[in-house]
Design an enzyme around this catalytic site. Structure first.
Site, PDB file in Angstrom:
ATOM      1  N   LYS A 115    -119.925  -8.532   7.782  1.00 60.86           N
ATOM      2  CA  LYS A 115    -118.971  -7.416   7.735  1.00 60.86           C
ATOM      3  C   LYS A 115    -118.642  -6.898   9.126  1.00 60.86           C
ATOM      4  O   LYS A 115    -117.564  -6.355   9.355  1.00 60.86           O
ATOM      5  CB  LYS A 115    -119.500  -6.296   6.832  1.00 60.86           C
ATOM      6  CG  LYS A 115    -119.485  -6.707   5.369  1.00 60.86           C
ATOM      7  CD  LYS A 115    -119.485  -5.541   4.418  1.00 60.86           C
ATOM      8  CE  LYS A 115    -119.368  -6.039   2.987  1.00 60.86           C
ATOM      9  NZ  LYS A 115    -119.726  -5.049   1.989  1.00 60.86           N
ATOM     10  N   LYS A 196    -114.545 -18.935  -3.045  1.00 60.14           N
ATOM     11  CA  LYS A 196    -114.902 -18.059  -4.157  1.00 60.14           C
ATOM     12  C   LYS A 196    -113.721 -17.176  -4.552  1.00 60.14           C
ATOM     13  O   LYS A 196    -112.998 -16.704  -3.677  1.00 60.14           O
ATOM     14  CB  LYS A 196    -116.062 -17.164  -3.678  1.00 60.14           C
ATOM     15  CG  LYS A 196    -116.999 -16.712  -4.744  1.00 60.14           C
ATOM     16  CD  LYS A 196    -118.197 -16.012  -4.128  1.00 60.14           C
ATOM     17  CE  LYS A 196    -117.906 -14.546  -3.885  1.00 60.14           C
ATOM     18  NZ  LYS A 196    -119.082 -13.702  -3.809  1.00 60.14           N
ATOM     19  N   LYS A 199    -111.662 -10.524  -4.185  1.00 59.57           N
ATOM     20  CA  LYS A 199    -110.538  -9.588  -4.095  1.00 59.57           C
ATOM     21  C   LYS A 199    -109.931  -9.543  -2.698  1.00 59.57           C
ATOM     22  O   LYS A 199    -108.838  -9.025  -2.523  1.00 59.57           O
ATOM     23  CB  LYS A 199    -110.937  -8.193  -4.577  1.00 59.57           C
ATOM     24  CG  LYS A 199    -112.080  -7.597  -3.829  1.00 59.57           C
ATOM     25  CD  LYS A 199    -112.438  -6.242  -4.390  1.00 59.57           C
ATOM     26  CE  LYS A 199    -113.800  -5.824  -3.913  1.00 59.57           C
ATOM     27  NZ  LYS A 199    -114.852  -5.940  -4.886  1.00 59.57           N
TER      28      LYS A 199
HETATM   29  P1  AMP Z   1    -118.191  -8.086  -5.160  1.00 58.01           P
HETATM   30  O1  AMP Z   1    -117.019  -7.408  -5.729  1.00 58.01           O
HETATM   31  O2  AMP Z   1    -117.841  -9.328  -4.377  1.00 58.01           O
HETATM   32  O3  AMP Z   1    -119.134  -7.181  -4.427  1.00 58.01           O
HETATM   33  O4  AMP Z   1    -119.031  -8.656  -6.397  1.00 58.01           O
HETATM   34  C1  AMP Z   1    -119.573  -7.861  -7.414  1.00 58.01           C
HETATM   35  C2  AMP Z   1    -120.411  -8.763  -8.316  1.00 58.01           C
HETATM   36  O5  AMP Z   1    -119.626  -9.826  -8.877  1.00 58.01           O
HETATM   37  C3  AMP Z   1    -121.578  -9.445  -7.590  1.00 58.01           C
HETATM   38  O6  AMP Z   1    -122.696  -9.434  -8.446  1.00 58.01           O
HETATM   39  C4  AMP Z   1    -121.098 -10.864  -7.359  1.00 58.01           C
HETATM   40  O7  AMP Z   1    -122.157 -11.770  -7.324  1.00 58.01           O
HETATM   41  C5  AMP Z   1    -120.176 -11.110  -8.544  1.00 58.01           C
HETATM   42  N1  AMP Z   1    -119.064 -12.005  -8.141  1.00 58.01           N
HETATM   43  C6  AMP Z   1    -118.097 -11.721  -7.234  1.00 58.01           C
HETATM   44  N2  AMP Z   1    -117.220 -12.748  -7.113  1.00 58.01           N
HETATM   45  C7  AMP Z   1    -117.638 -13.729  -7.965  1.00 58.01           C
HETATM   46  C8  AMP Z   1    -117.148 -15.040  -8.314  1.00 58.01           C
HETATM   47  N3  AMP Z   1    -116.054 -15.537  -7.744  1.00 58.01           N
HETATM   48  N4  AMP Z   1    -117.835 -15.744  -9.231  1.00 58.01           N
HETATM   49  C9  AMP Z   1    -118.944 -15.229  -9.805  1.00 58.01           C
HETATM   50  N5  AMP Z   1    -119.451 -14.006  -9.528  1.00 58.01           N
HETATM   51  C10 AMP Z   1    -118.823 -13.252  -8.629  1.00 58.01           C
END
Ligand code: AMP
Ligand code: TRP
Length: 337
Positions: A115, A196, A199
């Site tokens: 970050k 991946k 957002k």
């Molecule tokens: P984030 O919004 O990236 O902080 O993710 C929030 C949660 O969603 C975390 O537990 C991540 O591991 C899961 N997550 C985020 N992106 C993905 C993805 N593309 N596939 C599977 N899990 C995800």
């Protein structure tokens, strides 16, 4: 015997996508419904302000995450649902833990390093201290297990280190939490299947709130691979493999069953049917969420109910912490009173 305590949460930083749903939220619901745990699901709004944010959008984003939780099936009867910033003990315990956390441990955290590169103009102390706030979240509720994605494992390991250090230095009152790593599918971006779904690249996301027409359009445009067969091969055909995983998530069919079903189909047919599977799969969630957002007072009631329960536990733990750290007077023994 009371049930083991399960604790987890998400940051309110915008719309959730289906990667978040299959990677985290659905897992929360399944764990709650297993009946094996006493569950706490919170909204990590204090964590979310370590990145750039718009003040007059923050609380709305928090309500939106709570609506996501409820619409997905987290129940205020079964689980404690609450908002981090409403429990002042999270910040208070963070300070105590700061004073036993070595600077060098935090400097090693890969999320901080990442970050620091993506938000170069805003490398604030909160961003550096993020893992200690996370440790405070978890330790405040005597947590046994924490379902997290792989990216948060390092933070959980640090939480365990801090708990051990606290116990050795003061008194053994901190439980060492275990990560709960369930097999969750990693969904990839529709526009770049080697990355991946995230957002930070919204064009490759299917959001839980996307309208049917938007879903159909995004899936139609999803990047696929050169040969035209619907077969699962993540290395040679990452695009179609990702779409098959999405299909599996919503339809509950195995990969083999999907391959068989579409053995004679081309990508166009497969994509059209996948779009309908996703539209139908998201419909019940979207209907529930719309109803909830029409009654924000109901969401407020859920949050207030959770706040009361979380506050009780947090007050007890903080009293204990202050006592063993010698910050408060020991209770006077009865006979001397
Ligand atoms: P984030 O919004 O990236 O902080 O993710 C929030 C949660 O969603 C975390 O537990 C991540 O591991 C899961 N997550 C985020 N992106 C993905 C993805 N593309 N596939 C599977 N899990 C995800
Ligand atoms: N850092 C987590 C994430 O970005 C959110 C979070 C904050 C969390 N505190 C937590 C998750 C405590 C589990 C337990 O996904």
């Amino acid at each position: 015997m009371s049930k083991p305590i399960l604790f987890s949460g998400m940051q309110p930083t915008g719309k959730l996508h289906i990667g978040n749903y299959f990677g985290a939220l659905k897992n929360f619901v399944d764990l709650q419904n297993s009946g094996r745990y006493q569950c706490y699901f919170f909204v990590a709004d204090l964590h979310s302000i370590t990145a750039e944010f718009v003040p007059n959008q923050k609380y709305r984003q928090t309500l939106d995450v709570v609506a996501d939780y409820l619409a997905a099936g987290i129940s205020p009867e079964k689980s404690v649902i609450f908002v981090q910033s409403q429990i002042p003990e999270h910040g208070e315990l963070t300070w105590m833990l700061n004073c036993i956390t070595p600077f060098g441990e935090l400097r090693r955290m890969t999320q901080f390093k990442d970050k620091s590169l993506t938000q170069k103009e805003n490398i604030n102390i909160g961003l550096f201290d993020y893992p200690v706030l996370m440790a405070a979240d978890v330790l405040l509720y005597d947590t046994d297990v924490v379902p997290v994605g792989e990216d948060q494992l390092q933070h959980l390991e640090l939480t365990r280190t801090i708990a051990r250090k606290f116990n050795a230095q003061f008194k053994k009152i901190m439980k060492e939490p275990e990560p709960l790593l369930t097999e969750v599918p990693r969904l990839m971006s529709l526009s770049d299947p080697l990355r991946k779904m995230s957002k930070s690249m919204p064009e490759g996301c299917l959001f839980l709130d996307d309208e049917p027409e938007v879903i159909r359009e995004k899936i139609k445009r999803a990047v696929t691979d050169s040969d035209a067969k619907v077969t699962y091969n993540p290395t040679k055909k990452p695009g179609i493999a990702n779409l098959i995983r999405i299909y599996r998530g919503f339809a509950g069919l195995s990969i083999k069953e999907i391959e068989r079903k579409y053995a004679d189909a081309n990508y166009g047919i497969f994509k059209r049917e996948l779009a309908e599977v996703v539209v139908e799969g998201l419909r019940p969630f979207q209907v529930r969420k719309k109803l909830l957002l029409r009654k924000p007072s109901e969401i407020d009631r859920v949050i207030e109910k959770g706040r009361k329960k979380a506050q009780k536990k947090a007050t007890e733990k903080m009293d204990q912490v202050k006592l063993v750290m010698g910050l408060t007077k020991k209770a006077t023994p009865k006979k001397m009173a």
